[in-house]
Design an enzyme around this catalytic site. Structure first.
Site, PDB file in Angstrom:
ATOM      1  N   PHE A  75       0.872  -1.138   0.110  1.00 22.39           N
ATOM      2  CA  PHE A  75       0.000  -0.076   0.014  1.00 22.39           C
ATOM      3  C   PHE A  75       0.800   1.321   0.032  1.00 22.39           C
ATOM      4  CE2 PHE A  75      -2.063   3.584   1.941  1.00 22.39           C
ATOM      5  CZ  PHE A  75      -3.450   3.578   1.439  1.00 22.39           C
ATOM      6  N   ASP A 127       9.533   3.014   1.019  1.00 20.19           N
ATOM      7  CA  ASP A 127       8.210   3.690   1.549  1.00 20.19           C
ATOM      8  C   ASP A 127       8.375   3.160   3.017  1.00 20.19           C
ATOM      9  OD1 ASP A 127       5.926   4.287   2.537  1.00 20.19           O
ATOM     10  OD2 ASP A 127       4.597   3.597   0.825  1.00 20.19           O
ATOM     11  N   LYS A 131       3.136  10.243   8.302  1.00 18.79           N
ATOM     12  CA  LYS A 131       2.625   9.795   9.796  1.00 18.79           C
ATOM     13  C   LYS A 131       3.272  10.263  11.063  1.00 18.79           C
ATOM     14  CE  LYS A 131      -0.079   5.893   7.675  1.00 18.79           C
ATOM     15  NZ  LYS A 131      -1.318   6.269   8.170  1.00 18.79           N
ATOM     16  N   THR A 144       1.629  23.928  -4.007  1.00 20.29           N
ATOM     17  CA  THR A 144       1.546  25.176  -3.559  1.00 20.29           C
ATOM     18  C   THR A 144       2.432  25.236  -1.957  1.00 20.29           C
ATOM     19  OG1 THR A 144      -0.693  25.423  -4.543  1.00 20.29           O
ATOM     20  CG2 THR A 144       0.012  26.840  -2.406  1.00 20.29           C
TER      21      THR A 144
END
Length: 500
Positions: A217, A326, A357, A381
């Site tokens: 994931f 990851d 996280k 941004t």
């Protein structure tokens, strides 16, 4: 949150530090005593079932304006402290899920309360700049004091983002740019590339791919979804890319009893990785990068050996692929290392490491060669948020000063040992107990029993989370200690003993 409330919470934390909690313990002769840095409650306190009447009322209200089917219950964050989450019905629960593994040092930690009370920090919280064009004066120094102070070995470049998905998404873009620049060599970008990229055609939009693993994931944006293979609900109805998907090892437990079988399983998966790289090269969909989690988290807490990752790294290097680790869920200390891939003990473990996280902000560390070669190529941004970076710096100070990574090792031993004991007592409900640090899990017999166990445990005063098809995962904060582990194990023992 008012300054008066924040002050009250800080005072409460100091008061709590003088108390000693001795919860009942069936796993060690004496419960671990609290230390001076503790600031949470002495135990759960349940008043209603969860969700209670007030939560159900708020669910109905929210459902009128958006889909609220995933909501578990509504929270009273002002009253939550340390390892304890309080809901709007006044139920106080030991939280071993910590907002899907994202709370690093507990709810309303006094150090963060104090940080928010300091007038010199107000501007950082009030003004959210477009960091890519108008960063604040002290931004480079703040990054050095926070993220770069815990940078993975060999990675001294950093790009901040707002979440894990956008971290991985932009890491993919960095890989594709890096790979294309390798192919160009000293050549300039051609007019044809500039024109064809505007209509989504090669050579401006090359047919590159990212190799990922079944069960992985990496987020819910389009590129990340192409590399995500944990649950159908994430992917259903969404167009995607033709990117290769390799099998991830399915290990048998206990590991010491299945050494040969697990070695063969990992060898099978690594062979498939190489085959896929060659196959996709022939299809002219070159594998530019490989993405892998040190522990597949959302997909069911799937582990592999250090040797597996070392060999995977070698395959990436052999075929000229970038190696992306990851660490969105595993980073920040809960596995017993600040970065889970440190367990691999490699000189050159990764080209890019993504995080979010427990790191408060998102982003990725990378090697120099993955640095964008022009402005606005890796851009949005906000590119993260200075206030989150400021909080992260304080979180890192607490982690270092209180030895919380080592604490995760110790508390993890207590939790893991207790889960193994419960598994031995209730083998019809628990199997494949596994973990590193407090990053633990086990399998229930099926999804229905898993969900029922989570619900019954919550109503007894402890919050757990599910992952994969039938796993229960543990994601406590870094201030989760031995006595919290023993308290949970007692609660869970009662749930298992009475389970019907």
């Amino acid at each position: 949150m008012s300054s008066m409330l924040l002050t009250r919470q800080l005072i409460y934390g100091l008061q709590q530090s003088s108390k000693i909690a001795v919860p009942g313990c069936r796993y060690v002769s004496q419960a671990a005593a609290k230390t001076a840095v503790d600031f949470d409650y002495d135990g759960p306190l349940m008043k209603t079932e969860v969700p209670g009447p007030r939560s159900r009322e708020l669910m109905k209200q929210l459902s009128e304006i958006q889909n609220a089917d995933a909501v578990h219950f509504f929270c009273n964050y002002e009253e939550s402290r340390g390892n304890y989450l309080v809901d709007v019905d006044g139920n106080r629960m030991l939280d071993l899920y910590s907002q899907i593994s994202s709370i690093p040092i507990g709810y309303n930690h006094p150090a963060l309360v104090k940080l928010l009370q300091q007038p010199q920090n107000l501007s950082t919280f009030i003004n959210r700049p477009a960091l890519g064009i108008l960063p604040p004066e002290n931004f480079a120094k703040k990054l050095e004091d926070s993220l770069l102070s815990v940078a993975p070995k060999g990675l001294n470049q950093i790009i901040t983002m707002s979440c894990g998905s956008c971290s991985n998404e932009n890491a993919f873009k960095s890989i594709f740019m890096w790979y294309r620049n390798k192919e160009r060599g000293n050549s300039c970008v051609s007019k044809e590339e500039l024109e064809t990229c505007m209509i989504n055609q090669p050579p401006g939009c090359p047919d590159y791919s990212i190799l990922s693993f079944m069960g992985g994931f990496h987020g819910r944006t389009l590129g990340c979804l192409a590399a995500t293979h944990s649950k159908p609900v994430h992917k259903l109805d969404i167009p995607t890319f033709d990117w290769p998907i390799a099998p991830f090892p399915w290990l048998k437990y206990p590991l010491e009893d299945f050494v040969k079988e697990n070695e063969q399983e990992e060898a099978r998966c690594l062979e498939e990785v190489e085959d896929l790289i060659v196959k996709y090269r022939k299809k002219k969909r070159i594998v530019a990068g490989i993405i892998v989690e040190p522990i597949q988290s959302e997909g069911g807490d799937n582990h592999a050996s250090n040797d597996f990752f070392k060999k995977l790294r070698n395959i990436a290097r052999k075929h000229g692929c970038a190696f992306l680790v990851d660490e969105v869920q595993t980073g920040g200390g809960s596995t017993g290392k600040f970065w889970a891939h440190e367990y691999w003990d490699m000189e050159d473990p990764a080209d890019i490491v993504t995080f979010s996280k427990k790191m408060m902000t998102g982003g990725f560390f990378h090697k120099n060669e993955f640095r964008p070669d022009a402005p606005y190529r890796i851009f949005n941004t906000w590119l993260g948020e200075p206030s989150k970076n400021l909080m992260l710096r304080e979180v890192i100070n607490v982690i270092k000063n209180e030895g919380l990574v080592n604490n995760a090792v110790q508390a993890g031993k207590v939790l893991h040992k207790g889960l193994l004991e419960l598994q031995a007592r209730y083998p019809h409900l628990m199997s494949r107990t596994r973990g590193q640090g407090t990053f633990c899990s086990f399998d229930a017999p099926n999804d229905a029993i898993r969900n029922k166990l989570i619900l019954q445990t919550r109503n007894k005063g402890a919050v757990l989370g599910g992952s994969g098809e039938r796993s229960i995962r543990f994601r406590p904060t870094l201030v989760f200690k031995d006595h919290h582990a023993n308290l949970f194990l007692n609660i869970f023992n009662d749930v298992l003993a009475d389970f019907k």
